[in-house]
Design an enzyme around this catalytic site. Sequence first.
Site, PDB file in Angstrom:
ATOM      1  N   LYS A 248      58.218  35.692  25.847  1.00 22.40           N
ATOM      2  CA  LYS A 248      58.852  35.777  27.161  1.00 22.40           C
ATOM      3  C   LYS A 248      58.288  36.973  27.935  1.00 22.40           C
ATOM      4  O   LYS A 248      58.089  36.907  29.141  1.00 22.40           O
ATOM      5  CB  LYS A 248      60.355  35.946  26.919  1.00 22.40           C
ATOM      6  CG  LYS A 248      61.201  35.995  28.151  1.00 22.40           C
ATOM      7  CD  LYS A 248      62.657  35.965  27.758  1.00 22.40           C
ATOM      8  CE  LYS A 248      63.545  36.265  28.933  1.00 22.40           C
ATOM      9  NZ  LYS A 248      64.958  36.294  28.593  1.00 22.40           N
ATOM     10  N   ARG A 249      58.028  38.052  27.210  1.00 21.02           N
ATOM     11  CA  ARG A 249      57.580  39.282  27.845  1.00 21.02           C
ATOM     12  C   ARG A 249      56.110  39.203  28.264  1.00 21.02           C
ATOM     13  O   ARG A 249      55.745  39.620  29.351  1.00 21.02           O
ATOM     14  CB  ARG A 249      57.798  40.433  26.865  1.00 21.02           C
ATOM     15  CG  ARG A 249      57.988  41.786  27.490  1.00 21.02           C
ATOM     16  CD  ARG A 249      58.539  42.766  26.461  1.00 21.02           C
ATOM     17  NE  ARG A 249      57.986  42.551  25.125  1.00 21.02           N
ATOM     18  CZ  ARG A 249      56.821  43.032  24.701  1.00 21.02           C
ATOM     19  NH1 ARG A 249      56.081  43.748  25.499  1.00 21.02           N
ATOM     20  NH2 ARG A 249      56.394  42.793  23.463  1.00 21.02           N
TER      21      ARG A 249
END
Length: 543
Positions: free
Chosen positions: A294-295
């Site tokens: 996600k990052r």
Amino acid sequence: MNYKILAERLLPGEYPSTESYEEKYPPRALPKGAEVTRLAPSPTGFIHLGNLFVAIANERIAHQSGGVLYLRIEDTDLKRKVEGAVEAVKNALRYFDIKFDEGAEIGGDETYAPWYQRQRAEIYRTYVKKLIEEGRAYPCFCTEEELTALREEQTAKKEVTGYYGKYARCRDLTEEEIYQKLDEGKPFVIRLRSMGDPAVKHKFHDEIKGDITVPENDQDVVILKSDGIPTYHFAHAIDDHFMRTTLVIRGEEWLASLPIHIELFEALGFGRPRYGHNCSLMKQDGETRRKLSKRKDPELSLEFYRKEGYFARAVKVYMLTLLNSNFEEWYLKNPDAPLESFKFSANKMSKSGTLFDLDKLNDISKNELAKLSAEEMCAFLKAWADEYGTDAQKGYFADGEKMLKVLTLCMGIGGKKRRKDFTTASQAMEYIKYFFERPQSHEEYRCDGETRRALLSGFLTRYDPSDDAQGWFSKVKEVAAENGFAAEMKDYKAASEAYKGSVADVAEVLRIATTGRVNTPDLWTIQQILGEEETRARLKAAQ
Ligand code: GLU
């Protein structure tokens, strides 16, 4: 210990009978073989490729079997809840044409509603109470600090962490101890009293992974939190039973919890749905493969595809390619068939990590967009621009006829070969920008300024918008000859040193001056679309 009295103390009051729930949510009247599947996201506001991956599999399996796909919102964890998240889920999945038959914010047959877990609290509590009455669940008064200390102790001893066996401190509290703590008003959770032994292993058929071995559970997991709301484990067992789910396709991060779920279904006396655990999406990162994060990876979020303006069918085709090993071959043979006519099967899904490659998706996107008519492309671009485009981009659609001409040319419609220059809506809009906005910068000319000016003015004096393509090109040749460039390619090839360049170089100067770019479709057509005034203005400005 009198479990009935304990249950009444912990969850006081009349609860509906378990039989009444069985009647209220009867088995679905569906033909044999029809699958009931679901998507059960938590409303965290982040909907990602993994969700879409599972959604497509569940949708295909439900609908090709004549079954039902529903949307359940797993909102038991208030800390993670984000406003507007359900709308976001719904919109994202609608974009990819995932059709739910019933569910949260969808409606449909209400028999199995409500679809928000928080609205189902009474059903969960009924069954928690039943388990307490049967001695299969008990109150636990351990504090966060005590649990953290326990975890640290277990980690230091290199033991499995969790609340189990000798570590399950509240499991064997005496009746007095329990009532004393309750009288003191100590907060409590309810835990399952596990009967399993992890040394005992059972064969389990996973619809995706095939036959696997699953140990028995011995964790006394929390089933009801101190706020009276269940955990995922417990709520999913109740809901998949009463919503009459037949097949749970979910991410493989849940595989580790499967022993818990198996024991919960047994303790509740419910038949189990079948499970398929879908492998994670991986990304090649240099030498290694890792899970999409996600990052680090914006392409994990479904929002990315809408903002960039990916064509939904292209994303779906790529997802199906990754999901079913025989899809690619089928699609080569049936490039124009509705995707629904492909026979999807859970057992053809990848058993271990699937590599997600944005370049591959981009290739598929180019091919898919090259199948559209100018009208279809226009509608696709307009829908994107309405939502994500700049005001200038929205304005491109003011003259519908011009837009169709631009797209017809840029997509090579009616030509010998369809062009495949478009990948996404945002990229296509940037690509066609020069038809609607005067170029602010120009790619590099390959001749000096003096030559450029001479070529441009030579062309401007001859330019006549009523020329056909041939007449236009004869004039470019004249300009070439007049300025020491070879008018014919064959002459240039025979004696290139005798010329400053060829007619192609002259055309390139005109092209850059008109569009700002070295590579474009047919320049005569571009000037026709721009019209005389605009063409002249651009050529003059470039002098
Ligand atoms: N709420 C769970 C999640 O978002 C659903 C898992 C499942 O499909 O059962 O991961």
